[in-house]
Structure formats: C-alpha cells, structure tokens
Design a protein around this motif. Structure first.
Motif, PDB file in Angstrom:
ATOM      1  N   LYS A   4       0.833  -1.225   0.000  1.00 16.10           N
ATOM      2  CA  LYS A   4       0.000   0.000   0.000  1.00 16.10           C
ATOM      3  C   LYS A   4       0.861   1.266   0.000  1.00 16.10           C
ATOM      4  CE  LYS A   4      -0.755   0.546   5.037  1.00 16.10           C
ATOM      5  NZ  LYS A   4       0.144  -0.556   5.438  1.00 16.10           N
ATOM      6  N   ASP A   5       2.164   1.096   0.359  1.00 15.33           N
ATOM      7  CA  ASP A   5       3.053   2.278   0.315  1.00 15.33           C
ATOM      8  C   ASP A   5       4.473   1.825  -0.056  1.00 15.33           C
ATOM      9  OD1 ASP A   5       3.056   2.326   3.951  1.00 15.33           O
ATOM     10  OD2 ASP A   5       4.157   1.058   2.541  1.00 15.33           O
ATOM     11  N   PHE A   6       5.382   2.799  -0.130  1.00 13.57           N
ATOM     12  CA  PHE A   6       6.733   2.461  -0.609  1.00 13.57           C
ATOM     13  C   PHE A   6       7.430   1.479   0.333  1.00 13.57           C
ATOM     14  CE2 PHE A   6      10.471   2.794  -3.048  1.00 13.57           C
ATOM     15  CZ  PHE A   6      11.529   2.778  -2.149  1.00 13.57           C
ATOM     16  N   LYS A   7       7.211   1.649   1.618  1.00  9.80           N
ATOM     17  CA  LYS A   7       7.853   0.757   2.622  1.00  9.80           C
ATOM     18  C   LYS A   7       7.434  -0.707   2.370  1.00  9.80           C
ATOM     19  CE  LYS A   7       8.587   0.791   7.666  1.00  9.80           C
ATOM     20  NZ  LYS A   7       7.498   0.135   8.449  1.00  9.80           N
ATOM     21  N   MET A  64       0.179  16.401  -8.481  1.00  6.10           N
ATOM     22  CA  MET A  64      -0.160  15.262  -7.614  1.00  6.10           C
ATOM     23  C   MET A  64       0.416  15.505  -6.209  1.00  6.10           C
ATOM     24  SD  MET A  64       0.247  11.839  -9.966  1.00  6.10           S
ATOM     25  CE  MET A  64       1.800  12.219 -10.807  1.00  6.10           C
ATOM     26  N   PRO A  65      -0.122  16.526  -5.505  1.00  8.32           N
ATOM     27  CA  PRO A  65       0.485  16.946  -4.231  1.00  8.32           C
ATOM     28  C   PRO A  65       0.439  15.892  -3.121  1.00  8.32           C
ATOM     29  CG  PRO A  65      -1.610  18.058  -4.609  1.00  8.32           C
ATOM     30  CD  PRO A  65      -1.290  17.330  -5.871  1.00  8.32           C
ATOM     31  N   ASP A  66      -0.444  14.895  -3.276  1.00  5.35           N
ATOM     32  CA  ASP A  66      -0.550  13.870  -2.213  1.00  5.35           C
ATOM     33  C   ASP A  66       0.455  12.728  -2.404  1.00  5.35           C
ATOM     34  OD1 ASP A  66      -4.150  14.245  -2.440  1.00  5.35           O
ATOM     35  OD2 ASP A  66      -2.617  15.386  -1.297  1.00  5.35           O
ATOM     36  N   VAL A  67       1.157  12.749  -3.536  1.00  2.00           N
ATOM     37  CA  VAL A  67       2.120  11.669  -3.796  1.00  2.00           C
ATOM     38  C   VAL A  67       3.483  12.067  -3.223  1.00  2.00           C
ATOM     39  CG1 VAL A  67       3.268  10.270  -5.559  1.00  2.00           C
ATOM     40  CG2 VAL A  67       0.883  11.002  -5.887  1.00  2.00           C
ATOM     41  N   PRO A  68       4.043  11.256  -2.326  1.00  2.00           N
ATOM     42  CA  PRO A  68       5.327  11.632  -1.718  1.00  2.00           C
ATOM     43  C   PRO A  68       6.475  11.535  -2.720  1.00  2.00           C
ATOM     44  CG  PRO A  68       4.744   9.394  -1.072  1.00  2.00           C
ATOM     45  CD  PRO A  68       3.570   9.938  -1.839  1.00  2.00           C
ATOM     46  N   THR A  96      11.182  13.430  -7.979  1.00  2.00           N
ATOM     47  CA  THR A  96      11.628  14.830  -7.945  1.00  2.00           C
ATOM     48  C   THR A  96      12.004  15.221  -6.519  1.00  2.00           C
ATOM     49  OG1 THR A  96       9.216  15.228  -7.941  1.00  2.00           O
ATOM     50  CG2 THR A  96      10.423  15.795  -9.937  1.00  2.00           C
ATOM     51  N   LYS A  97      12.729  16.347  -6.414  1.00  2.00           N
ATOM     52  CA  LYS A  97      13.179  16.827  -5.089  1.00  2.00           C
ATOM     53  C   LYS A  97      11.985  17.221  -4.225  1.00  2.00           C
ATOM     54  CE  LYS A  97      16.904  19.445  -5.424  1.00  2.00           C
ATOM     55  NZ  LYS A  97      18.018  18.631  -4.933  1.00  2.00           N
ATOM     56  N   THR A  98      10.982  17.853  -4.903  1.00  2.00           N
ATOM     57  CA  THR A  98       9.780  18.269  -4.153  1.00  2.00           C
ATOM     58  C   THR A  98       8.545  17.660  -4.799  1.00  2.00           C
ATOM     59  OG1 THR A  98       9.632  20.202  -5.578  1.00  2.00           O
ATOM     60  CG2 THR A  98      10.824  20.465  -3.485  1.00  2.00           C
ATOM     61  N   ARG A  99       7.445  17.628  -4.063  1.00  2.00           N
ATOM     62  CA  ARG A  99       6.211  17.039  -4.577  1.00  2.00           C
ATOM     63  C   ARG A  99       5.697  17.840  -5.782  1.00  2.00           C
ATOM     64  NH1 ARG A  99       2.462  14.468   0.142  1.00  2.00           N
ATOM     65  NH2 ARG A  99       4.111  13.456   1.347  1.00  2.00           N
ATOM     66  N   LEU A 100       4.881  17.178  -6.610  1.00  2.50           N
ATOM     67  CA  LEU A 100       4.401  17.808  -7.831  1.00  2.50           C
ATOM     68  C   LEU A 100       3.076  18.533  -7.597  1.00  2.50           C
ATOM     69  CD1 LEU A 100       5.064  14.919 -10.394  1.00  2.50           C
ATOM     70  CD2 LEU A 100       6.518  16.905  -9.900  1.00  2.50           C
ATOM     71  N   ALA A 128       9.828   9.083   0.930  1.00  2.00           N
ATOM     72  CA  ALA A 128       9.150   7.786   1.142  1.00  2.00           C
ATOM     73  C   ALA A 128      10.112   6.708   1.631  1.00  2.00           C
ATOM     74  CB  ALA A 128       8.494   7.331  -0.155  1.00  2.00           C
ATOM     75  N   GLY A 129      11.441   6.987   1.446  1.00  2.00           N
ATOM     76  CA  GLY A 129      12.377   5.971   1.937  1.00  2.00           C
ATOM     77  C   GLY A 129      13.538   5.669   1.022  1.00  2.00           C
TER      78      GLY A 129
END
Ligand code: MLT
Length: 324
Positions: A135-138, A230-234, A223-227, A239-240
């Motif tokens: 469900k997430d990157f981890k 898609m601001p909710d995508v880390p 990217t270095k900062t969120r887009l 994310a790790g």
C-alpha cells in the motif's frame, strides 16, 4: 566566345548537388521521428510540440514512431537522414545514455546531430498494477526484497528512461528484478493496467491520468519536491529512498549538416511552441513544464548533451548495464 554564367542553383543541380533552399523553408511536410512506440510519454511530448511548431512554420509536422532498442533504432534512422530540415528528432535522456549502454552504436550521439533545443524535463513515478500487494513504498520495498526475480518490472528497452530509473532503483535497493522490455511505455502501460506486469518507473506524461483515475498504484515521484499536479504523492526521497532523483529531459535535433538557417527556423518554432498556452497547459496537466527560453537554444543543448554523456558513462559502467 560568349561565356554564359548559370545561376548557382542550376550549376549545382548540374553537378548533381542537392541544394537546400533554406530561404523558403519549409515547403513540404516535416517528419518528427520519435524513437518509441505511439501512446507513450515521448510520443505525447512530441505530438504536442509538433502541432504547435507546425502552426508556426505553416507546414504539417507528422510524428513517425520508430521504436526498438531503447530509442537507438530511431536515432540511427535520423542520423542517416538527409540534412534538409524535413526530418527532425525528438528524444530524451536516452540520447545521452546510449553511448555507454551500446558498445556498437551505428551513430555518434553528439556529432551526428544538430541540436535544435531542449524541450522539457519530465518527472518520473514509481507505479504498480492496481492489485499489487503493497500500500506504500515501505511495503513495496519489503515485497520486492522478499520476492526478488519473481517481481516483474516493465521498461522501454536498454537505454530508455524507464530502464535508467529501474537500473538506479535496483542498484539503490540491491535487488535485481525480472525486467520485461517493450517498444515503449505506452504498450507497457497496457500490460500494467491489465495486471500482466507488476510495476515500472515511468514519466508523469504517461502515468498521471492512470494514477488519478485509480487504475494503477503510485508509490512516489522522482523529484526533489512534490508535484503540484499530484500533491498527495510523496517524493521517493521522503518515502524511503534518500536522494533518489531522476528527471527525463527531452531534446529536439536535426541530422548533422542541416543548414543553420533551417536550424534557426526550427529553433524559432520550438521557442514559440514552448510559450504556446495550449502546450503549457497540457504539460502542466501531465506534471511537467516547458524549459525556460534560455535553456531552449541550440548551443545550450549541445553543451548539455555532452555533459550528460560524460555524466552517465561512469554510472552506467558501475552498474554494469550495457549491450554488446
Ligand atoms: C522511456 O521509458 O524511455 C519512455 O517512456 C519510452 C516511451 O516514450 O515510450
């Protein structure tokens, strides 16, 4: 004896020379070669730019997809094309990685092309099929490390941006996955949507709409900062995967020997396209933006391409990724 002087064009024609009439260029349809299959991110960028450039040049620019071998088949085709301004080439970072990846390239990525200008830097996203069990990157990292080669990773062939991102990802996590190559990430996306392949790293110009419609899962952006799109995508950094950044720059070229007045006309049309409100809006919707005018000049692309070829060579050699 009266000596009759032929007009230079007639004289050259008699000598069998091909004269390129730069002053009235273009007088016929221009072909923009895209070295990946239709429907992928490179194709998307190309068609938007071609449409706008064609309006400025008052000539149709048709996109021809020449896929295969991570973009090198299309590049080879353009390198051998007539330098008359009627074949141009839109390619991305793969133009700079091919020299280190392919030991028997039939062209020189730097000297067999005349640069027209940089177009855009496109972020990438780590995406998976909708029912992928993380469900997430981890959780993705744990799953990939536990299942290794049982996990399938799609890319557009050795030298593609999706290959490059995957190579960096596998090197970063110290795990090799089973790579599934396609002629472009357009076709790869079809298999991701159908669940035939597990995940891939692909450009937002191809993944944004699928992510927003919930048809694929996204784990992070490169990217270095969120887009803003898609601001909710880390970011993968948060994310790790600290420091994991990949942006896919795109450049426009013509074959070596294309006369400067024609390069100037193409450059002028590109600069106009990069300021075109329709192009800017579509780029923004797809998570990217045109490069600023100062970066869009031919000599900037020439220097940038050389620096990128030099930058990626040791990284690729260290990863041991190359084709004979
Ligand atoms: C790539 O991975 O290089 C591109 O996504 C290929 C494409 O535009 O299909």
């Amino acid at each position: 004896m009266k000596i009759r002087y032929l007009p230079i064009a007639a004289a050259l024609a008699m000598l069998g020379a091909t004269t390129v009439h730069a002053e009235d260029y273009p007088t016929k349809t221009i072909t923009m070669v895209v070295p990946f299959a239709a429907g992928g991110p490179t194709d998307t960028v190309a068609r938007l730019v071609a449409q706008s450039m064609g309006t400025k040049l008052k000539q149709q620019i048709i996109v021809e997809n020449v896929g295969g071998a991570g973009g090198t088949i299309g590049a080879a085709r353009v390198a051998k094309s007539a330098p008359d301004g009627y074949t141009i080439f839109l390619h991305h970072i793969g133009q700079s990685t091919a020299p280190a990846l392919y030991r028997k390239l039939s062209y020189n990525a730097l000297t067999d092309f005349e640069p027209v200008g940089l177009v855009t830097d496109v972020p990438m996203t780590l995406v998976a099929r909708k029912d992928f069990p993380a469900k997430d990157f981890k959780e993705l990292l744990a799953y990939v490390k536990a299942n290794k080669a049982k996990v399938t990773y799609a890319n557009a062939g050795l030298g593609s941006a999706s290959h490059l991102c995957g190579m960096l990802f596998m090197t970063a996590i110290g795990t090799d996955l089973t790579t599934v190559p396609y002629k472009g990430t357009g076709p790869a996306m079809n298999d991701l949507l159908g669940g035939q392949v597990d995940f891939m790293c692909d450009q937002t110009t191809n993944t944004t709409s699928q992510i927003k419609s919930g048809k694929i899962k996204v784990y992070g952006v490169t990217t270095k900062t969120r887009l803003p799109s898609m601001p909710d995508v880390p970011t993968l950094n948060e994310a790790g995967l600290p420091g994991f950044e990949v942006a896919v720059w795109h450049g426009l070229y013509a074959p070596k020997g294309t006369p400067k007045p024609i390069i100037d006309a193409l450059s002028g049309a590109l600069l106009t396209a990069l300021k075109d409100p329709t192009v800017k809006q579509r780029f923004a919707d797809l998570g990217t933006e045109p490069v600023p005018e100062a970066r869009a000049k031919p000599e900037v692309l020439r220097a940038f391409l050389k620096s990128e070829i030099d930058r990626w060579a040791p990284i690729i050699q260290k990863a041991g990724a190359y084709a004979d």
